[in-house]
Write an enzyme that holds these catalytic residues in place. Sequence first.
Site, PDB file in Angstrom:
ATOM      1  CB  SER A  62      -8.728 -11.662 -24.864  1.00 53.12           C
ATOM      2  OG  SER A  62      -9.391 -10.943 -25.885  1.00 53.12           O
ATOM      3  CG  HIS A 110      -8.993  -9.097 -21.383  1.00 52.86           C
ATOM      4  ND1 HIS A 110      -8.509  -8.184 -20.466  1.00 52.86           N
ATOM      5  CD2 HIS A 110      -8.623  -8.620 -22.602  1.00 52.86           C
ATOM      6  CE1 HIS A 110      -7.870  -7.214 -21.104  1.00 52.86           C
ATOM      7  NE2 HIS A 110      -7.931  -7.452 -22.401  1.00 52.86           N
ATOM      8  CG  ASP A 130      -9.289  -7.219 -25.820  1.00 49.40           C
ATOM      9  OD1 ASP A 130      -8.720  -6.455 -25.018  1.00 49.40           O
ATOM     10  OD2 ASP A 130      -8.905  -8.376 -26.052  1.00 49.40           O
ATOM     11  CG  MET A 178     -10.460  -2.983 -29.920  1.00 45.60           C
ATOM     12  SD  MET A 178      -9.419  -3.865 -31.100  1.00 45.60           S
ATOM     13  CE  MET A 178      -8.647  -5.070 -30.006  1.00 45.60           C
ATOM     14  CG  HIS A 237      -7.943  -3.645 -22.685  1.00 46.32           C
ATOM     15  ND1 HIS A 237      -7.026  -4.365 -23.438  1.00 46.32           N
ATOM     16  CD2 HIS A 237      -7.438  -2.387 -22.607  1.00 46.32           C
ATOM     17  CE1 HIS A 237      -6.032  -3.566 -23.786  1.00 46.32           C
ATOM     18  NE2 HIS A 237      -6.263  -2.369 -23.309  1.00 46.32           N
ATOM     19  CG  MET A 297      -7.516  -1.209 -26.291  1.00 46.17           C
ATOM     20  SD  MET A 297      -7.168  -2.807 -27.049  1.00 46.17           S
ATOM     21  CE  MET A 297      -8.603  -3.710 -26.470  1.00 46.17           C
ATOM     22  CG  MET A 351      -1.389  -2.537 -23.961  1.00 44.14           C
ATOM     23  SD  MET A 351      -2.620  -3.860 -23.877  1.00 44.14           S
ATOM     24  CE  MET A 351      -2.558  -4.527 -25.548  1.00 44.14           C
ATOM     25  CG  ASP A 404      -4.134  -7.675 -23.543  1.00 45.99           C
ATOM     26  OD1 ASP A 404      -4.135  -8.671 -24.282  1.00 45.99           O
ATOM     27  OD2 ASP A 404      -5.049  -6.830 -23.515  1.00 45.99           O
TER      28      ASP A 404
HETATM   29  C1  DX5 Z   1      -4.872  -6.242 -28.078  1.00 47.71           C
HETATM   30  C2  DX5 Z   1      -5.949  -6.792 -27.176  1.00 47.71           C
HETATM   31  C3  DX5 Z   1      -5.574  -8.131 -26.663  1.00 47.71           C
HETATM   32  C4  DX5 Z   1      -5.452  -9.158 -27.741  1.00 47.71           C
HETATM   33  C5  DX5 Z   1      -4.727 -10.367 -27.249  1.00 47.71           C
HETATM   34  O1  DX5 Z   1      -5.333  -5.879 -29.274  1.00 47.71           O
HETATM   35  O2  DX5 Z   1      -6.088  -5.927 -26.096  1.00 47.71           O
HETATM   36  O3  DX5 Z   1      -6.400  -8.556 -25.581  1.00 47.71           O
HETATM   37  O4  DX5 Z   1      -6.655  -9.471 -28.304  1.00 47.71           O
HETATM   38  O5  DX5 Z   1      -4.682 -11.320 -28.277  1.00 47.71           O
HETATM   39  P1  DX5 Z   1      -3.527 -12.422 -28.344  1.00 47.71           P
HETATM   40  O6  DX5 Z   1      -3.465 -13.074 -27.007  1.00 47.71           O
HETATM   41  O7  DX5 Z   1      -4.017 -13.342 -29.425  1.00 47.71           O
HETATM   42  O8  DX5 Z   1      -2.289 -11.689 -28.714  1.00 47.71           O
HETATM   43 ZN    ZN Z   2      -6.975  -6.564 -24.055  1.00 48.43          ZN
END
Ligand code: DX5
Ligand code: ZN
Length: 231
Positions: free
Chosen positions: A17, A42, A44, A46, A76, A78, A149, A184
């Site tokens: 990620s 990946h 992320d 948000m 991903h 979110m 998750m 994840d």
């Molecule tokens: C959750 C995200 C993850 C996260 C993983 O907030 O979807 O992809 O960044 O980070 P690590 O591997 O550091 O827990």
């Molecule tokens: Zn993620």
Amino acid sequence: MRNLYTHPRRLPLIAPSILSADFANMGQECRQVLDAGADSLHVDVMDGHFVPNLTMGPDMCRALRRAIPDVFIDVHLMVADPGGFIEPFVEAGANHITFHIEVTAPENVAGLAARIREAGATAGLALNPPTPVDAVLPHVDSLDLILVMSVNPGFSGRAFIPAVLEKARDLEPLVSSLQRIQIDGGIKPSNVQSVRESGVDLIVAASAVFGVPPVKRAEVIGVLRGTQALP
Ligand code: DX5
Ligand code: ZN
């Protein structure tokens, strides 16, 4: 539709990620982890509503696609309104898009997955740690992957919640060889063996990969995949 995520695999895939990459050197960071053996990136996304953080949008995806034309980009979402972001991300170069069950009415899951595929990507459905696996079971056949998750989403570097592996064990007999179980959050060399043994075959890791110096990343990726022993 077939792509890297929907081919039968023998070994788990590793998706770093980019949330833990050095944002000021994003192109270099991404090329480096791919050279070190990563299978995909990946991304992320948000929105400050579904999770209490803001990260990146389609422009980051477009920049990665331009910088690394053949990279597999796993987005991903979110976000509270995933339907608003499918076409913008696929047009920006996403190969795969995962959205969350917590913000999708059961009757809309298959439709969103179909829209993702029509746009040209594969489709995943994610569930947060408090969400029971029953929420996704009726939808398994409509999706290319289920994302379990293993932290409450929002930030990298949170502690892994081992109880979620029970959901991966429940899903494992229900997915075909062309579907993935992704995990994840909080995955590290120290806990990854139990993760792989639960049936997970697509592992996301942010801090475990980008949090170590570049010279150590190939080894971390090998350990996450299970092809290299713990150092
Ligand atoms: C959750 C995200 C993850 C996260 C993983 O907030 O979807 O992809 O960044 O980070 P690590 O591997 O550091 O827990
Ligand atoms: Zn993620």
